[in-house]
Design a protein around this motif. Structure first.
Motif, PDB file in Angstrom:
ATOM      1  N   THR A  35      14.796 -13.008  39.354  1.00 33.45           N
ATOM      2  CA  THR A  35      15.479 -11.811  38.903  1.00 33.45           C
ATOM      3  C   THR A  35      14.867 -11.413  37.319  1.00 33.45           C
ATOM      4  O   THR A  35      14.693 -12.284  36.662  1.00 33.45           O
ATOM      5  CB  THR A  35      17.007 -11.647  39.243  1.00 33.45           C
ATOM      6  OG1 THR A  35      17.200 -12.330  38.311  1.00 33.45           O
ATOM      7  CG2 THR A  35      17.111 -11.860  40.526  1.00 33.45           C
ATOM      8  N   PRO A  36      15.112 -10.207  36.985  1.00 33.46           N
ATOM      9  CA  PRO A  36      14.943 -10.061  35.508  1.00 33.46           C
ATOM     10  C   PRO A  36      16.216 -10.430  34.652  1.00 33.46           C
ATOM     11  O   PRO A  36      15.817 -10.941  33.652  1.00 33.46           O
ATOM     12  CB  PRO A  36      15.274  -8.397  35.636  1.00 33.46           C
ATOM     13  CG  PRO A  36      14.780  -7.888  36.851  1.00 33.46           C
ATOM     14  CD  PRO A  36      15.161  -8.904  37.687  1.00 33.46           C
ATOM     15  N   GLU A  37      16.983 -10.740  35.198  1.00 28.97           N
ATOM     16  CA  GLU A  37      18.397 -11.243  34.454  1.00 28.97           C
ATOM     17  C   GLU A  37      18.223 -12.557  34.336  1.00 28.97           C
ATOM     18  O   GLU A  37      18.297 -13.325  33.373  1.00 28.97           O
ATOM     19  CB  GLU A  37      19.535 -11.233  35.423  1.00 28.97           C
ATOM     20  CG  GLU A  37      20.281  -9.704  35.510  1.00 28.97           C
ATOM     21  CD  GLU A  37      19.523  -8.570  36.676  1.00 28.97           C
ATOM     22  OE1 GLU A  37      19.393  -7.719  36.476  1.00 28.97           O
ATOM     23  OE2 GLU A  37      18.666  -9.480  37.491  1.00 28.97           O
ATOM     24  N   TYR A  38      17.376 -13.262  35.292  1.00 30.28           N
ATOM     25  CA  TYR A  38      17.332 -14.760  35.321  1.00 30.28           C
ATOM     26  C   TYR A  38      16.178 -14.959  34.252  1.00 30.28           C
ATOM     27  O   TYR A  38      16.184 -15.758  33.167  1.00 30.28           O
ATOM     28  CB  TYR A  38      16.564 -15.249  36.619  1.00 30.28           C
ATOM     29  CG  TYR A  38      16.249 -16.991  36.324  1.00 30.28           C
ATOM     30  CD1 TYR A  38      17.270 -17.831  36.648  1.00 30.28           C
ATOM     31  CD2 TYR A  38      14.976 -17.160  36.071  1.00 30.28           C
ATOM     32  CE1 TYR A  38      16.927 -19.172  36.635  1.00 30.28           C
ATOM     33  CE2 TYR A  38      14.565 -18.370  35.891  1.00 30.28           C
ATOM     34  CZ  TYR A  38      15.744 -19.587  36.163  1.00 30.28           C
ATOM     35  OH  TYR A  38      15.297 -20.927  35.931  1.00 30.28           O
ATOM     36  N   VAL A  39      14.982 -14.118  34.218  1.00 27.62           N
ATOM     37  CA  VAL A  39      14.085 -14.042  33.133  1.00 27.62           C
ATOM     38  C   VAL A  39      14.459 -14.138  31.803  1.00 27.62           C
ATOM     39  O   VAL A  39      14.197 -14.830  31.085  1.00 27.62           O
ATOM     40  CB  VAL A  39      12.880 -13.054  33.486  1.00 27.62           C
ATOM     41  CG1 VAL A  39      11.700 -12.865  32.238  1.00 27.62           C
ATOM     42  CG2 VAL A  39      12.132 -13.465  34.840  1.00 27.62           C
ATOM     43  N   LEU A  40      15.658 -13.237  31.714  1.00 28.93           N
ATOM     44  CA  LEU A  40      16.138 -12.779  30.229  1.00 28.93           C
ATOM     45  C   LEU A  40      16.842 -13.972  29.957  1.00 28.93           C
ATOM     46  O   LEU A  40      17.533 -14.202  28.616  1.00 28.93           O
ATOM     47  CB  LEU A  40      16.802 -11.535  30.153  1.00 28.93           C
ATOM     48  CG  LEU A  40      15.753 -10.290  30.244  1.00 28.93           C
ATOM     49  CD1 LEU A  40      16.442  -9.054  30.436  1.00 28.93           C
ATOM     50  CD2 LEU A  40      15.216 -10.310  29.131  1.00 28.93           C
ATOM     51  N   ILE A 121       7.208  -6.517  40.387  1.00 26.34           N
ATOM     52  CA  ILE A 121       7.860  -6.782  41.401  1.00 26.34           C
ATOM     53  C   ILE A 121       8.858  -7.994  41.144  1.00 26.34           C
ATOM     54  O   ILE A 121       8.061  -8.850  41.131  1.00 26.34           O
ATOM     55  CB  ILE A 121       6.969  -6.720  42.756  1.00 26.34           C
ATOM     56  CG1 ILE A 121       6.407  -5.305  42.733  1.00 26.34           C
ATOM     57  CG2 ILE A 121       7.808  -7.080  43.813  1.00 26.34           C
ATOM     58  CD1 ILE A 121       5.181  -5.387  43.943  1.00 26.34           C
ATOM     59  N   TYR A 122      10.035  -7.838  41.103  1.00 28.07           N
ATOM     60  CA  TYR A 122      10.787  -9.085  41.198  1.00 28.07           C
ATOM     61  C   TYR A 122      11.275  -9.720  42.174  1.00 28.07           C
ATOM     62  O   TYR A 122      11.368  -8.878  43.328  1.00 28.07           O
ATOM     63  CB  TYR A 122      12.169  -8.895  40.032  1.00 28.07           C
ATOM     64  CG  TYR A 122      11.640  -8.419  38.670  1.00 28.07           C
ATOM     65  CD1 TYR A 122      11.421  -9.434  37.812  1.00 28.07           C
ATOM     66  CD2 TYR A 122      11.314  -7.370  38.187  1.00 28.07           C
ATOM     67  CE1 TYR A 122      11.131  -9.500  36.382  1.00 28.07           C
ATOM     68  CE2 TYR A 122      10.760  -6.922  36.886  1.00 28.07           C
ATOM     69  CZ  TYR A 122      10.955  -8.086  35.915  1.00 28.07           C
ATOM     70  OH  TYR A 122      10.540  -8.056  34.652  1.00 28.07           O
ATOM     71  N   GLU A 123      11.589 -10.782  42.201  1.00 25.55           N
ATOM     72  CA  GLU A 123      12.041 -11.607  43.667  1.00 25.55           C
ATOM     73  C   GLU A 123      11.059 -11.549  44.535  1.00 25.55           C
ATOM     74  O   GLU A 123      11.424 -11.118  45.847  1.00 25.55           O
ATOM     75  CB  GLU A 123      13.464 -11.112  43.942  1.00 25.55           C
ATOM     76  CG  GLU A 123      14.587 -11.378  43.129  1.00 25.55           C
ATOM     77  CD  GLU A 123      15.656 -10.626  43.664  1.00 25.55           C
ATOM     78  OE1 GLU A 123      16.560 -11.407  44.436  1.00 25.55           O
ATOM     79  OE2 GLU A 123      16.112  -9.711  43.166  1.00 25.55           O
TER      80      GLU A 123
END
Length: 196
Positions: A35-40, A121-123
């Protein structure tokens, strides 16, 4: 789906490549398994060399860095009760470093890509690379339970040492290029008066 370049990985490398190609008129799709949150949430380094600063400006993702980052023109080394300054600008032909966190760089690149209409495209699950040495490479992945095929002209593997890109490439085809510095830095932030 079709694109010119499929970029695997939405970390700083993949996002920066996407921005640079976009500004050259090249269509890209970025695939990221997290997810974007995980990447950040992956906290990394916080010092950018001059080359990276220049690339972020070229990618039109530097506004906040230029406003909030701290240009660092040199360091002091304490030795034998004396401070010795190493002047980066003097010894590196005018170049400096920027103190600005990698998480911030990643957020800025995500924001720039979204603002400019880039497709990320995340996930994307079960990402697989096919026909990577042909004229018609493609990538398959699963998104929201649906299998998707992405046709492309090129695949750029920006998903790290343990990512699917490196695992897919035959070992005898992999060439590694790296810059090894003959030193290491340990940075400590402290509100301590200088030692003289």
């Amino acid at each position: 789906m079709k694109t010119q370049v499929a970029i695997i990985g939405a970390g700083p490398s993949g996002l920066l490549l996407g921005q640079l190609l976009h500004h050259q008129g090249i269509d890209t799709v970025i695939l990221e398994r997290r997810t974007p949150e995980y990447v950040l949430g992956r906290i990394r380094a916080g010092v950018l060399e001059q080359g990276m600063v220049d690339l972020l400006r070229e990618a039109k993702a530097s506004e906040r860095m230029d406003r909030e980052g701290h240009v660092h023109e040199g360091v002091y080394l304490a030795y034998n009760n004396q401070m010795h300054r190493v002047d980066f600008k003097k010894y590196a032909k005018g170049q400096t470093v920027m103190v600005y966190g990698q998480t911030e760089v990643t957020q800025d690149l995500m924001d720039a890509r979204k603002r400019e209409g880039g497709v990320s495209i995340y996930e994307a699950e079960d990402v697989q690379l096919h026909d990577i040495y042909s004229d018609k490479p493609r990538v398959t992945f699963v998104k929201d339970g649906q299998k998707v095929e992405l046709e492309c002209d090129y695949i750029a593997g920006c998903d790290g040492f343990h990512g699917v890109s490196r695992q897919t490439a035959p070992k005898d085809k992999i060439k590694t290029f790296e810059r090894v510095y003959p030193f290491g830095w340990l940075g400590i932030l402290s509100e301590t008066p200088p030692v003289y």
